[in-house]
Design an enzyme around this catalytic site. Structure first.
Site, PDB file in Angstrom:
ATOM      1  N   LYS A 225      40.332  27.841  36.167  1.00 13.45           N
ATOM      2  CA  LYS A 225      39.790  29.006  36.881  1.00 13.45           C
ATOM      3  C   LYS A 225      38.660  28.545  37.771  1.00 13.45           C
ATOM      4  O   LYS A 225      38.025  27.511  37.502  1.00 13.45           O
ATOM      5  CB  LYS A 225      39.257  30.041  35.885  1.00 13.45           C
ATOM      6  CG  LYS A 225      39.146  31.437  36.437  1.00 13.45           C
ATOM      7  CD  LYS A 225      40.469  32.183  36.327  1.00 13.45           C
ATOM      8  CE  LYS A 225      40.387  33.582  36.875  1.00 13.45           C
ATOM      9  NZ  LYS A 225      41.560  34.384  36.554  1.00 13.45           N
TER      10      LYS A 225
HETATM   11  P1  NAD Z   1      40.744  43.495  42.647  1.00 12.82           P
HETATM   12  O1  NAD Z   1      39.554  42.916  43.312  1.00 12.82           O
HETATM   13  O2  NAD Z   1      41.990  43.741  43.440  1.00 12.82           O
HETATM   14  O3  NAD Z   1      40.340  44.913  41.990  1.00 12.82           O
HETATM   15  C1  NAD Z   1      39.284  45.045  41.085  1.00 12.82           C
HETATM   16  C2  NAD Z   1      39.106  46.527  40.767  1.00 12.82           C
HETATM   17  O4  NAD Z   1      38.080  46.662  39.772  1.00 12.82           O
HETATM   18  C3  NAD Z   1      38.650  47.346  41.968  1.00 12.82           C
HETATM   19  O5  NAD Z   1      39.307  48.596  41.961  1.00 12.82           O
HETATM   20  C4  NAD Z   1      37.160  47.516  41.715  1.00 12.82           C
HETATM   21  O6  NAD Z   1      36.630  48.687  42.322  1.00 12.82           O
HETATM   22  C5  NAD Z   1      37.157  47.650  40.203  1.00 12.82           C
HETATM   23  N1  NAD Z   1      35.835  47.417  39.626  1.00 12.82           N
HETATM   24  C6  NAD Z   1      34.952  46.422  39.916  1.00 12.82           C
HETATM   25  N2  NAD Z   1      33.831  46.577  39.206  1.00 12.82           N
HETATM   26  C7  NAD Z   1      33.999  47.692  38.458  1.00 12.82           C
HETATM   27  C8  NAD Z   1      33.199  48.382  37.516  1.00 12.82           C
HETATM   28  N3  NAD Z   1      31.977  47.925  37.213  1.00 12.82           N
HETATM   29  N4  NAD Z   1      33.695  49.488  36.926  1.00 12.82           N
HETATM   30  C9  NAD Z   1      34.926  49.957  37.229  1.00 12.82           C
HETATM   31  N5  NAD Z   1      35.742  49.334  38.115  1.00 12.82           N
HETATM   32  C10 NAD Z   1      35.283  48.223  38.718  1.00 12.82           C
HETATM   33  O7  NAD Z   1      41.025  42.579  41.376  1.00 12.82           O
HETATM   34  P2  NAD Z   1      42.394  42.388  40.587  1.00 12.82           P
HETATM   35  O8  NAD Z   1      43.105  41.237  41.163  1.00 12.82           O
HETATM   36  O9  NAD Z   1      43.079  43.720  40.461  1.00 12.82           O
HETATM   37  O10 NAD Z   1      41.820  41.936  39.162  1.00 12.82           O
HETATM   38  C11 NAD Z   1      41.420  42.877  38.174  1.00 12.82           C
HETATM   39  C12 NAD Z   1      41.417  42.196  36.820  1.00 12.82           C
HETATM   40  O11 NAD Z   1      42.730  41.683  36.561  1.00 12.82           O
HETATM   41  C13 NAD Z   1      40.481  40.991  36.681  1.00 12.82           C
HETATM   42  O12 NAD Z   1      40.029  40.945  35.341  1.00 12.82           O
HETATM   43  C14 NAD Z   1      41.396  39.813  36.947  1.00 12.82           C
HETATM   44  O13 NAD Z   1      40.925  38.622  36.364  1.00 12.82           O
HETATM   45  C15 NAD Z   1      42.653  40.303  36.269  1.00 12.82           C
HETATM   46  N6  NAD Z   1      43.876  39.626  36.699  1.00 12.82           N
HETATM   47  C16 NAD Z   1      44.266  39.631  38.014  1.00 12.82           C
HETATM   48  C17 NAD Z   1      45.461  39.017  38.368  1.00 12.82           C
HETATM   49  C18 NAD Z   1      46.000  39.050  39.775  1.00 12.82           C
HETATM   50  O14 NAD Z   1      47.106  38.570  39.995  1.00 12.82           O
HETATM   51  N7  NAD Z   1      45.288  39.613  40.729  1.00 12.82           N
HETATM   52  C19 NAD Z   1      46.235  38.369  37.401  1.00 12.82           C
HETATM   53  C20 NAD Z   1      45.802  38.388  36.085  1.00 12.82           C
HETATM   54  C21 NAD Z   1      44.634  39.026  35.744  1.00 12.82           C
END
Ligand code: NAD
Length: 443
Positions: free
Chosen positions: A133
């Site tokens: 990561k």
């Molecule tokens: P993203 O940046 O597209 O979206 C993040 C979301 O979280 C946004 O809607 C944002 O407004 C919200 N957010 C941020 N801070 C917040 C808070 N304090 N309270 C409530 N909401 C809040 O990110 P993503 O890619 O959707 O990732 C989200 C999670 O999923 C992370 O934990 C990431 O590690 C995990 N993840 C992502 C992927 C991927 O393929 N993108 C894969 C596996 C895991």
């Protein structure tokens, strides 16, 4: 193998007099943070590892952790320095693989935990990767597009000494996207003198990206969510769903659940919390977020105080934002029967215990959000073979892998009478440590 069998269980905890018994300082810090939580999860699984437990210390230390200074010239002519990280937790089963996060709260120990969860996740769905990561401690919203590009390129160049298509392959995570992957691919390729599409995944389609990658994590969340719901007689077509985080993961998962007939009753993001008992119009909400950057201000919903999100009456709760959102303070209030972890590390171990005692089924991150890395794996395979698959083919393979992984984990959970999290760790840690044992200790 007499040398191996003479080792006591979990022998690496027994320090040789010549080795310091104390852990390196960066492994001692942050007992209550994500890395501390990961260590507790490892401790819970060790009793189930049989003879492989002797290698367990491998899981408690990242193989490699790089901290880099990222200086860039800002648009106003001054120079700003950002702190960047790339951690390779384990590469026993293959090259490192895991996303890059741009966020003002990123720390080394957070990146270590996220890298470790990638090792577990990749082994759980049996893709041939270790776990890695990366991240930069920055609020990217404060940067212009040019500053963002310069920071991304300098960071890529700095970590270029340890990444590569057969070494460690970054991907998008919070606040990083296809454009950032394109800049990373270009920077690495410029330094290498050859276009290397396979150095990152989550790229734009025209640069060797894969169809289906954008939706893959949310689609995986939905796929295993449906499987889990079936086991507890929860009908998706009438279920009420609450989602925290409406980005790549939460937005797509909400869309797929709504398409299956579920009512998405509450959504929270960084801008606020909205609620509609009859179900939010998810396509309209996605369009609103695309324009406004947040769910706040969506006209066809009530506004809820943020703290009340956890009290919402629902059947399925999907945390899809950041770590440590479900804690001992709010786990007792959650009314869902099923929690599907779209985010990485959203539930603390204390909250896990509370939810288990209350009969709430938790589908852990290390399997629930593995759809993203599964299609990243497909992207990497397609880049290497320069032969690209149709979206239907990709989705069908994704669904098959997710369902098979879920079925295996469910069976282990039943056999040992453990939570799905511990069961996923049992499956994954056995795969990692078996590879470790087969490779042997170098030199
Ligand atoms: P993203 O940046 O597209 O979206 C993040 C979301 O979280 C946004 O809607 C944002 O407004 C919200 N957010 C941020 N801070 C917040 C808070 N304090 N309270 C409530 N909401 C809040 O990110 P993503 O890619 O959707 O990732 C989200 C999670 O999923 C992370 O934990 C990431 O590690 C995990 N993840 C992502 C992927 C991927 O393929 N993108 C894969 C596996 C895991």
């Amino acid at each position: 193998m007499p040398m191996l069998s003479s080792l006591p269980a979990d022998s690496s905890r027994t320090a040789h007099p010549a080795a310091s018994a104390a852990l390196p300082s960066y492994l001692q810090a942050d007992k209550l943070g994500p890395w501390g939580i990961y260590l507790q999860q490892v401790d819970r699984v060790v009793p189930y590892l049989g003879h492989l437990a002797r290698w367990a210390e491998t899981l408690r230390r990242p193989k490699r952790a790089l901290i880099v200074d990222v200086p860039i010239q800002l648009d106003n002519g001054t120079v700003a320095h950002f702190e960047g990280y790339r951690v390779q937790h384990n590469t026993s089963r293959g090259p490192g693989k895991g996303g890059v996060r741009f966020h003002q709260d990123v720390t080394l120990s957070e990146v270590m935990a996220l890298a470790a969860w990638m090792s577990i996740k990749n082994a759980a769905v049996n893709v041939p990767y270790g776990g890695a990561k990366g991240g930069i401690r920055v609020d990217p919203k404060t940067l212009s597009l040019g500053e963002l590009e310069r920071m991304t390129r300098r960071y890529t160049s700095e970590i270029g000494i340890i990444i590569g298509p057969t070494k460690d392959i970054p991907a998008p995570d919070v606040n990083t996207n296809e454009q950032i992957m394109a800049w990373m691919m270009d920077t690495y390729s410029m330094n290498e003198g050859a276009t290397a599409t396979g150095v990152v995944t989550g790229k734009p389609i025209d640069l060797g990206g894969s169809l289906g990658r954008r939706d893959a994590t949310g689609r995986g969340v939905y796929t295993v969510g449906v499987e889990a719901a079936r086991h507890i007689d929860l009908d998706i077509s009438t279920a009420r769903v609450a989602v925290q985080g409406f980005g790549n993961v939460g937005g797509v998962a909400a869309r797929l659940f709504a398409q299956a007939g579920a009512r998405v009753v509450a959504v929270q993001d960084h801008g606020g919390t909205i609620y509609r008992q009859a179900g939010l119009d998810v396509p309209s909400l996605l369009a609103h977020v695309a324009a406004a950057g947040t769910v706040a201000g969506f006209a066809q919903a009530e506004v809820l105080p943020d703290a009340q999100f956890w009290d919402v009456d629902c059947d399925i709760l999907i945390p899809a934002a950041l770590e440590q959102q479900i804690t001992a303070a709010n786990a007792g209030r959650i009314r869902a029967r099923l929690v599907i972890e779209g985010a990485n590390g959203p539930t603390t171990p204390e909250a896990d215990d509370i939810l288990q005692d209350r009969g709430v089924l938790v589908l852990p991150d290390v399997i629930a959000n593995a759809g993203g890395v599964t299609v990243s794996y497909f992207e990497w395979v397609q880049d290497f073979s320069s032969f690209f698959w149709s979206e239907d083919e990709i989705n069908a393979r994704l669904v098959r892998i997710m369902k098979e992984a879920f079925a295996g984990v469910w069976e282990v959970a039943q056999d040992h009478g453990v939570t799905l999290r511990t069961a996923t760790f049992i499956v994954a840690c056995k795969r990692i440590l078996h590879a470790r044992e087969l490779r042997g200790l170098y030199p």
